[in-house]
Enzyme design. Sequence first.
Site, short mmCIF file in Angstrom:
data_model
loop_
_atom_site.label_atom_id
_atom_site.label_comp_id
_atom_site.label_asym_id
_atom_site.label_seq_id
_atom_site.Cartn_x
_atom_site.Cartn_y
_atom_site.Cartn_z
N PHE A 137 0.86 -1.19 0.00
CA PHE A 137 0.00 0.00 0.00
C PHE A 137 0.89 1.23 0.00
O PHE A 137 1.78 1.36 0.84
CB PHE A 137 -0.93 0.03 1.22
CG PHE A 137 -1.93 1.16 1.15
CD1 PHE A 137 -3.14 1.00 0.49
CD2 PHE A 137 -1.64 2.39 1.72
CE1 PHE A 137 -4.05 2.05 0.39
CE2 PHE A 137 -2.54 3.45 1.62
CZ PHE A 137 -3.75 3.27 0.96
N ASP A 222 9.26 2.43 1.63
CA ASP A 222 8.13 3.16 2.19
C ASP A 222 8.01 2.79 3.66
O ASP A 222 7.52 1.72 4.01
CB ASP A 222 6.86 2.78 1.39
CG ASP A 222 5.59 3.40 1.95
OD1 ASP A 222 5.60 3.86 3.11
OD2 ASP A 222 4.57 3.41 1.23
N LYS A 251 2.76 9.45 8.70
CA LYS A 251 2.02 8.95 9.86
C LYS A 251 2.52 9.47 11.21
O LYS A 251 2.15 10.56 11.62
CB LYS A 251 2.01 7.42 9.83
CG LYS A 251 1.04 6.90 8.74
CD LYS A 251 0.66 5.47 8.99
CE LYS A 251 -0.24 4.90 7.92
NZ LYS A 251 -1.64 5.14 8.14
N1 PLP Z 1 2.30 4.08 2.55
C1 PLP Z 1 1.96 3.28 3.56
C2 PLP Z 1 2.84 2.10 3.90
C3 PLP Z 1 0.79 3.50 4.29
O1 PLP Z 1 0.45 2.66 5.28
C4 PLP Z 1 -0.01 4.61 3.95
C5 PLP Z 1 -1.27 4.87 4.65
O2 PLP Z 1 -1.87 4.01 5.24
C6 PLP Z 1 0.39 5.45 2.90
C7 PLP Z 1 1.55 5.14 2.21
C8 PLP Z 1 -0.41 6.64 2.49
O3 PLP Z 1 -0.29 7.63 3.47
P1 PLP Z 1 -1.37 8.83 3.54
O4 PLP Z 1 -2.67 8.21 3.94
O5 PLP Z 1 -0.81 9.75 4.60
O6 PLP Z 1 -1.41 9.47 2.21
#
Ligand code: PLP
Length: 396
Positions: A137, A222, A251
Amino acid sequence: MDAKQIIARDNKYYLHVYARYPVVMSHGEGPYVYDSGGKKYLDFLAGIAVNVVGHAHPGLVGAIAEQASRLIHCSNLYYTAEQAELAESLAKLSGLDRVFITNSGAEANEGAIKLARKYAKTLGRDRVQIISAEQGFHGRTLATVTATAQPKYQHGFEPLPQGFSYVPFNDLMALRQAVSGQTCAIMLEPIQGEGGINIPDDGYLAGVREICDTSGALLILDEIQSGMGRTGKMFASQHYGVKPDIMTVAKGLAGGVPIGAFMATEKVAGVFQPGDHGSTFGGNPLACAAANAVLDIIATEGLEANACQMGEYMLSELAGLKAKYPSLITEVRGLGLMIGLKLTRPGKDIVASVMERGALINCTAGDVLRFVPPLIIKRRHVDEMIAILDEVLAAV
Ligand code: PLP
């Protein structure tokens, strides 16, 4: 306005993109939040891995208030001390050289994708392909939802941007086969969060690093969910001794104030010239002051070590529940305070029952209960969570 009226008002005007519980949250303190009726919940979801220092931490509240009273925002056309401090901290913590601050995780990943493509172009390479992992994700913007190899998030938004392809997570052979002269970057979560708390096999991330090194592809990690001390080290990749070319965080970084960032090596970051990227709000002094305070609290309160100890304790307690309910639980997995409990059935109603009994968790990938509490929790909070789960599982 009572809870019913607030819910009716929101339902009438807010975009219907969230399947919400009929509860209005009002305030929080430490690892607890309270709804508008005064009901107390032990918060083991923490805004989905966001409230790393808990709710209303005086150090964070004080830093936000002090900054707000002085300068909330100014254009990125000018320098601020808060941004410079955060950039230095993130560079030093990640071992990377340059930092760009965004407003969210998706934006951090967008920036990382743009940077990887520009890097390839600058080297005169005709490489645009980004390879990411199934069940990963990376966000909801068009590029990041395309990097998110899960059709349920992409459906209806086609045509998707070109140049993305997918391999199974933890499969080095598949990755080796997928990488070609077209590959500009491999983009992965070191531990998949939304995909169900999927832990990398021994040697997997090191193997990915090696594939990047031999093929000339960049490694983008990520750490948006797994970073900021959650797994017991500042970044999950540090458990595996792997350093990316680009890392993204968000986050927990500012404890709940919207923020994200990407960091990169000098060699890669150097291809961005003035005008190549930017943001009105990204890196503003309010968000940076909050992030600086969070980093300070993580260090002074020893929250990485606490995440490690409480994580081990929670994993052992959950293993006890697995032994007690073998027909309901198939696996307990996690690192630090990023924990998943895989069920033999969908977990949605279990989450609702846990909530009824006064605790917040969620279910991801359909059948994995996810625990990502604030990093300040103590053994008694773990005990409270386990007791609630035990009661709920006994009633299933
Ligand atoms: N990357 C990861 C691993 C995530 O868990 C999330 C959100 O859950 C995101 C990217 C996207 O972040 P945002 O919701 O702040 O755009």
